[in-house]
Enzyme design. Sequence first.
Site, PDB file in Angstrom:
ATOM      1  N   ASN A   6       0.859  -1.188   0.000  1.00 30.36           N
ATOM      2  CA  ASN A   6       0.000   0.000   0.000  1.00 30.36           C
ATOM      3  C   ASN A   6       0.892   1.234   0.000  1.00 30.36           C
ATOM      4  O   ASN A   6       1.451   1.606   1.022  1.00 30.36           O
ATOM      5  CB  ASN A   6      -0.904  -0.023   1.247  1.00 30.36           C
ATOM      6  CG  ASN A   6      -1.773   1.224   1.338  1.00 30.36           C
ATOM      7  OD1 ASN A   6      -1.797   2.036   0.414  1.00 30.36           O
ATOM      8  ND2 ASN A   6      -2.483   1.378   2.445  1.00 30.36           N
ATOM      9  N   LYS A   8       0.043   4.278  -0.348  1.00 26.58           N
ATOM     10  CA  LYS A   8      -0.608   5.468   0.221  1.00 26.58           C
ATOM     11  C   LYS A   8      -0.341   6.691  -0.677  1.00 26.58           C
ATOM     12  O   LYS A   8      -0.317   6.549  -1.891  1.00 26.58           O
ATOM     13  CB  LYS A   8      -0.151   5.668   1.662  1.00 26.58           C
ATOM     14  CG  LYS A   8      -0.342   4.388   2.504  1.00 26.58           C
ATOM     15  CD  LYS A   8      -0.201   4.597   3.973  1.00 26.58           C
ATOM     16  CE  LYS A   8      -0.391   3.262   4.696  1.00 26.58           C
ATOM     17  NZ  LYS A   8      -0.357   3.364   6.141  1.00 26.58           N
ATOM     18  N   HIS A  96      -9.612   1.102   4.312  1.00 28.33           N
ATOM     19  CA  HIS A  96      -8.387   1.307   5.095  1.00 28.33           C
ATOM     20  C   HIS A  96      -8.703   2.222   6.282  1.00 28.33           C
ATOM     21  O   HIS A  96      -9.528   3.129   6.159  1.00 28.33           O
ATOM     22  CB  HIS A  96      -7.299   1.922   4.211  1.00 28.33           C
ATOM     23  CG  HIS A  96      -5.967   1.912   4.889  1.00 28.33           C
ATOM     24  ND1 HIS A  96      -5.607   2.850   5.817  1.00 28.33           N
ATOM     25  CD2 HIS A  96      -4.934   1.038   4.805  1.00 28.33           C
ATOM     26  CE1 HIS A  96      -4.393   2.567   6.268  1.00 28.33           C
ATOM     27  NE2 HIS A  96      -3.966   1.479   5.669  1.00 28.33           N
ATOM     28  N   GLU A  98      -7.261   4.648   7.422  1.00 23.65           N
ATOM     29  CA  GLU A  98      -7.095   6.074   7.119  1.00 23.65           C
ATOM     30  C   GLU A  98      -8.319   6.616   6.383  1.00 23.65           C
ATOM     31  O   GLU A  98      -8.706   7.772   6.560  1.00 23.65           O
ATOM     32  CB  GLU A  98      -5.789   6.281   6.318  1.00 23.65           C
ATOM     33  CG  GLU A  98      -4.576   6.106   7.228  1.00 23.65           C
ATOM     34  CD  GLU A  98      -3.341   5.535   6.541  1.00 23.65           C
ATOM     35  OE1 GLU A  98      -3.251   5.568   5.304  1.00 23.65           O
ATOM     36  OE2 GLU A  98      -2.450   5.049   7.282  1.00 23.65           O
ATOM     37  N   GLU A 168      -5.683  -4.891  10.278  1.00 20.61           N
ATOM     38  CA  GLU A 168      -4.660  -3.874  10.533  1.00 20.61           C
ATOM     39  C   GLU A 168      -5.010  -3.128  11.824  1.00 20.61           C
ATOM     40  O   GLU A 168      -5.838  -2.205  11.789  1.00 20.61           O
ATOM     41  CB  GLU A 168      -4.595  -2.868   9.387  1.00 20.61           C
ATOM     42  CG  GLU A 168      -4.200  -3.457   8.057  1.00 20.61           C
ATOM     43  CD  GLU A 168      -3.609  -2.414   7.118  1.00 20.61           C
ATOM     44  OE1 GLU A 168      -2.492  -2.620   6.678  1.00 20.61           O
ATOM     45  OE2 GLU A 168      -4.253  -1.382   6.861  1.00 20.61           O
ATOM     46  N   GLY A 174       2.054   2.478  10.826  1.00 18.73           N
ATOM     47  CA  GLY A 174       2.990   3.596  10.703  1.00 18.73           C
ATOM     48  C   GLY A 174       3.642   4.006  12.014  1.00 18.73           C
ATOM     49  O   GLY A 174       4.254   5.073  12.094  1.00 18.73           O
ATOM     50  N   SER A 213       3.150  -1.906  10.500  1.00 25.20           N
ATOM     51  CA  SER A 213       4.579  -1.935  10.831  1.00 25.20           C
ATOM     52  C   SER A 213       5.255  -3.263  10.481  1.00 25.20           C
ATOM     53  O   SER A 213       6.162  -3.710  11.190  1.00 25.20           O
ATOM     54  CB  SER A 213       4.802  -1.587  12.314  1.00 25.20           C
ATOM     55  OG  SER A 213       4.399  -0.253  12.559  1.00 25.20           O
ATOM     56  N   GLY A 234       2.795  -0.834   4.337  1.00 22.05           N
ATOM     57  CA  GLY A 234       2.896   0.567   3.952  1.00 22.05           C
ATOM     58  C   GLY A 234       4.362   0.968   3.781  1.00 22.05           C
ATOM     59  O   GLY A 234       4.965   0.747   2.733  1.00 22.05           O
TER      60      GLY A 234
HETATM   61  P1  13P Z   1       2.805   0.581   7.710  1.00 23.52           P
HETATM   62  O1  13P Z   1       3.345  -0.710   7.141  1.00 23.52           O
HETATM   63  O2  13P Z   1       3.555   1.784   7.258  1.00 23.52           O
HETATM   64  O3  13P Z   1       2.649   0.478   9.203  1.00 23.52           O
HETATM   65  O4  13P Z   1       1.329   0.763   7.107  1.00 23.52           O
HETATM   66  C1  13P Z   1       0.447  -0.298   7.203  1.00 23.52           C
HETATM   67  C2  13P Z   1      -0.731   0.000   6.372  1.00 23.52           C
HETATM   68  O5  13P Z   1      -1.507   0.876   6.686  1.00 23.52           O
HETATM   69  C3  13P Z   1      -0.917  -0.786   5.145  1.00 23.52           C
HETATM   70  O6  13P Z   1      -2.189  -0.592   4.624  1.00 23.52           O
END
Ligand code: 13P
Length: 258
Positions: A6, A8, A96, A98, A168, A174, A213, A234
């Site tokens: 992803n 983003k 997601h 977010e 997640e 993140g 993460s 991510g």
């Molecule tokens: P990170 O791997 O940066 O923690 O993000 C995870 C994520 O939101 C994947 O969709």
Amino acid sequence: MLLAANWKLNKTGREAVHFLNNYAQALPPSDVPTVLLAPFTALPALCDAFEGTKLPRAQLSYGAQNFYFEESGAFTGEVSADMLLEHGCTHVIVGHSERRAIFGESDELLGKKVVRAVEKGLVPIFCIGETLTEREAGQLESVLTRQLDRGLSRLTNEQFLKIVIAYEPVWAIGTGVVATPEQAEAAHQFVRTRLKAMIGESANKLSILYGGSVTPANAYSLMSQPNIDGALVGGASLKVDSLMALHTECVRAAKEKQ
Ligand code: 13P
């Protein structure tokens, strides 16, 4: 086992193509497909560049991070499933955290997106997960149950088998604070049981990805858990070397599970 990247809000079309070419060149044949989830504006360039990679879609494909369930009309700023298909997308992320937290997407809206994606032949990667406050209040299971029930209740049993789920935990996204393999497996086991209550034993065939993460250093211990069927990544998916190292770890875990 599936490795989903992803990206983003990262990578222009040019950067995405550069990544695609380098990754495709280094990717060994395996049973672990990689899916790159790119920003909308990078999709046309990926579509053009993909022709040159000669890799089968079963090994490497790409998709989007969001879409809208309506076909067309007065929905300023939105993109439909057909628009994604026109650019060769195979997958799309739905729900997601977010999108849920920053853009206010509701369980009901996401339920409509999931069913429309499947109807159109796009594989929705449907995301669920609890916040730290919810976990600490003992609400992990009730939150996951609500998200699964409201998000997936419109699907027929046949459609159900065409989706991918991603667990997640919001507190792990993140932050560098990855769920332990035990925490992740417990949540995945709960999700599996809930899915079985919805569609029966065929829920064993569904892929449930872990996200939050994930790095090359922790991927193997997570991916080798019985109910973890891949990763949604991510930050560690933004560099070719790092995504390739993640792919190697996923292949290692997949072999062990056979
Ligand atoms: P990170 O791997 O940066 O923690 O993000 C995870 C994520 O939101 C994947 O969709």
